[in-house]
Scaffold this active site. Structure first.
Site: not given
Length: 145
Positions: A43, A90, A134
């Site tokens: 990550c 986005h 998430e």
């Protein structure tokens, strides 16, 4: 006119869910690249990665005897669009959202950001909980504490 609960003052919670897509990189400027990689693993990829987040916002309050509602869900949808979708959908959280310039964009911190943004637009005292997914398995609940 009938009242909620046969004349009683009834409290209820109302929730609405939305989804947004965003990318980010888990990286702390207080740690070395090696420490970030050890802590955050894949990550912490310098190119980032993305998620299709789901958010459940819960408000609470007294059921209005005239409308039968705690809050009109159409209004809650508008508040969520303004506080969540516009700033986050986005977007690259680390590059496009100024809050995350100095805050690591963990799911916990994204939940706090969403809470703070909702507090700015919702009527005072109605926000109860933000539940941020998430992934289907990684979930954060924040209640402003």
């Amino acid at each position: 006119m009938s009242t909620a609960g046969g004349g009683r003052r009834c409290q209820a919670q109302v929730s609405r869910r939305i989804s947004f897509s965003a990318s980010h990189r888990l990286y702390s400027k207080f740690l070395s690249d090696e420490e970030n990689l050890k802590l955050f693993g894949k990550c912490s990829n310098p190119n980032g990665h993305g998620h299709n987040y789901k958010v459940v916002v819960t408000v609470h309050g007294e059921i209005d005897p005239a409308t039968g509602m705690v809050m009109n869900l159409a209004d809650l949808k508008k508040y969520m669009e303004e506080a969540i979708m516009q700033p986050l959908d986005h977007k690259n959280l680390d590059m496009d959202v100024p809050y995350f310039a100095d805050v690591v964009s963990t799911t916990e911190n994204v939940a706090v950001y969403i809470w703070d943004n909702l507090q700015k637009v919702l009527p005072v005292g109605v926000l109860y909980k933000v539940k941020l997914y998430e992934t289907d398995n990684n979930i954060v609940v924040y209640k402003g504490e």
